[in-house]
Design a protein around this motif. Structure first.
Motif, PDB file in Angstrom:
ATOM      1  N   SER A 125      30.249   0.276 -17.224  1.00  0.00           N
ATOM      2  CA  SER A 125      31.231  -0.798 -17.405  1.00  0.00           C
ATOM      3  C   SER A 125      30.672  -1.797 -18.417  1.00  0.00           C
ATOM      4  O   SER A 125      29.475  -1.779 -18.734  1.00  0.00           O
ATOM      5  N   ASN A 126      31.538  -2.676 -18.915  1.00  0.00           N
ATOM      6  CA  ASN A 126      31.077  -3.730 -19.827  1.00  0.00           C
ATOM      7  C   ASN A 126      30.008  -4.585 -19.158  1.00  0.00           C
ATOM      8  O   ASN A 126      29.019  -4.963 -19.781  1.00  0.00           O
ATOM      9  N   GLU A 130      26.201  -5.152 -20.422  1.00  0.00           N
ATOM     10  CA  GLU A 130      25.655  -6.489 -20.657  1.00  0.00           C
ATOM     11  C   GLU A 130      24.390  -6.718 -19.831  1.00  0.00           C
ATOM     12  O   GLU A 130      23.416  -7.299 -20.324  1.00  0.00           O
ATOM     13  N   LEU A 131      24.391  -6.253 -18.590  1.00  0.00           N
ATOM     14  CA  LEU A 131      23.210  -6.383 -17.742  1.00  0.00           C
ATOM     15  C   LEU A 131      22.042  -5.604 -18.339  1.00  0.00           C
ATOM     16  O   LEU A 131      20.916  -6.116 -18.427  1.00  0.00           O
ATOM     17  N   LEU A 132      22.297  -4.377 -18.755  1.00  0.00           N
ATOM     18  CA  LEU A 132      21.252  -3.548 -19.352  1.00  0.00           C
ATOM     19  C   LEU A 132      20.679  -4.220 -20.595  1.00  0.00           C
ATOM     20  O   LEU A 132      19.456  -4.293 -20.770  1.00  0.00           O
ATOM     21  N   VAL A 133      21.529  -4.719 -21.462  1.00  0.00           N
ATOM     22  CA  VAL A 133      21.070  -5.397 -22.678  1.00  0.00           C
ATOM     23  C   VAL A 133      20.199  -6.595 -22.307  1.00  0.00           C
ATOM     24  O   VAL A 133      19.120  -6.803 -22.879  1.00  0.00           O
ATOM     25  N   GLY A 134      20.623  -7.372 -21.346  1.00  0.00           N
ATOM     26  CA  GLY A 134      19.838  -8.532 -20.916  1.00  0.00           C
ATOM     27  C   GLY A 134      18.477  -8.131 -20.362  1.00  0.00           C
ATOM     28  O   GLY A 134      17.463  -8.763 -20.672  1.00  0.00           O
ATOM     29  N   LEU A 135      18.455  -7.091 -19.561  1.00  0.00           N
ATOM     30  CA  LEU A 135      17.190  -6.619 -18.990  1.00  0.00           C
ATOM     31  C   LEU A 135      16.248  -6.090 -20.076  1.00  0.00           C
ATOM     32  O   LEU A 135      15.043  -6.374 -20.064  1.00  0.00           O
ATOM     33  N   LEU A 136      16.794  -5.339 -21.014  1.00  0.00           N
ATOM     34  CA  LEU A 136      15.961  -4.820 -22.098  1.00  0.00           C
ATOM     35  C   LEU A 136      15.415  -5.945 -22.967  1.00  0.00           C
ATOM     36  O   LEU A 136      14.247  -5.909 -23.384  1.00  0.00           O
ATOM     37  N   ARG A 137      16.224  -6.962 -23.234  1.00  0.00           N
ATOM     38  CA  ARG A 137      15.741  -8.121 -24.008  1.00  0.00           C
ATOM     39  C   ARG A 137      14.614  -8.833 -23.260  1.00  0.00           C
ATOM     40  O   ARG A 137      13.669  -9.314 -23.887  1.00  0.00           O
ATOM     41  N   ARG A 138      14.702  -8.906 -21.942  1.00  0.00           N
ATOM     42  CA  ARG A 138      13.619  -9.525 -21.159  1.00  0.00           C
ATOM     43  C   ARG A 138      12.344  -8.709 -21.265  1.00  0.00           C
ATOM     44  O   ARG A 138      11.251  -9.275 -21.388  1.00  0.00           O
ATOM     45  N   ILE A 139      12.461  -7.391 -21.235  1.00  0.00           N
ATOM     46  CA  ILE A 139      11.274  -6.545 -21.399  1.00  0.00           C
ATOM     47  C   ILE A 139      10.660  -6.792 -22.771  1.00  0.00           C
ATOM     48  O   ILE A 139       9.447  -6.963 -22.906  1.00  0.00           O
ATOM     49  N   ILE A 140      11.500  -6.824 -23.790  1.00  0.00           N
ATOM     50  CA  ILE A 140      11.013  -7.074 -25.156  1.00  0.00           C
ATOM     51  C   ILE A 140      10.288  -8.414 -25.216  1.00  0.00           C
ATOM     52  O   ILE A 140       9.193  -8.522 -25.766  1.00  0.00           O
TER      53      ILE A 140
END
Length: 162
Positions: A125-126, A130-140
């Protein structure tokens, strides 16, 4: 949450690494027909607006070591993807720009990236995306990257396709 044992199928970092490998393989397969590769994306992103950059600027943007960028640019020049021009403000360096014909490939490269992204995120879902993108940015961010590669690209070209 700290994880003690080592079980690759349950390790977030191993799963992210595996995803990155599979995504790169998909994109490389799609890009091969265009005569480009995924590792050239930082250069393509920086120069797609027709600008010229020094090797140092491209190195800082890509977040890779200078010798790696030098080799990447050497291969791209050999393959006719970039051209070097004298730098009018610094005779010790040159300016790198995309060869004219490469601009025709930028749209196709973007479409290829979109195809891979759509395939990878099928059924999401959208909100999940969005959650995945946010989590990946936090890892970065946790790993010390300032996320310049993505934020600079977004500033120059507006919203990016998923």
């Amino acid at each position: 949450m700290k994880r003690d044992g080592w079980n690759p199928s349950e390790s977030p970092t191993m799963l992210v690494t595996r995803c990155a490998h599979l995504l790169a393989r998909q994109n490389d397969s799609r890009f091969r027909a265009l005569g480009i590769s995924v590792n050239q994306l930082p250069v393509l992103v920086q120069l797609k607006d027709g600008s010229s950059r020094t090797q140092g600027e491209l190195t800082r943007f890509a977040g890779i070591e200078q010798p790696s960028m030098a080799e990447l640019l050497r291969r791209m020049e050999r393959d006719g993807l970039v051209v070097r021009e004298p730098n009018p403000t610094d005779r010790r360096s040159s300016l790198i720009k995309l060869a004219d014909h490469v601009f025709d490939q930028i749209g196709a490269a973007r479409a290829a990236l979109t195809e891979t992204s759509n395939m990878a995120l099928e059924g999401f879902s959208n909100e999940e995306t969005e959650l995945l993108v946010g989590l990946l940015r936090r890892i970065i961010a946790n790993l010390g990257d300032d996320d310049r590669w993505f934020t600079d690209a977004a500033k120059r070209s507006g919203p990016q396709p998923t």
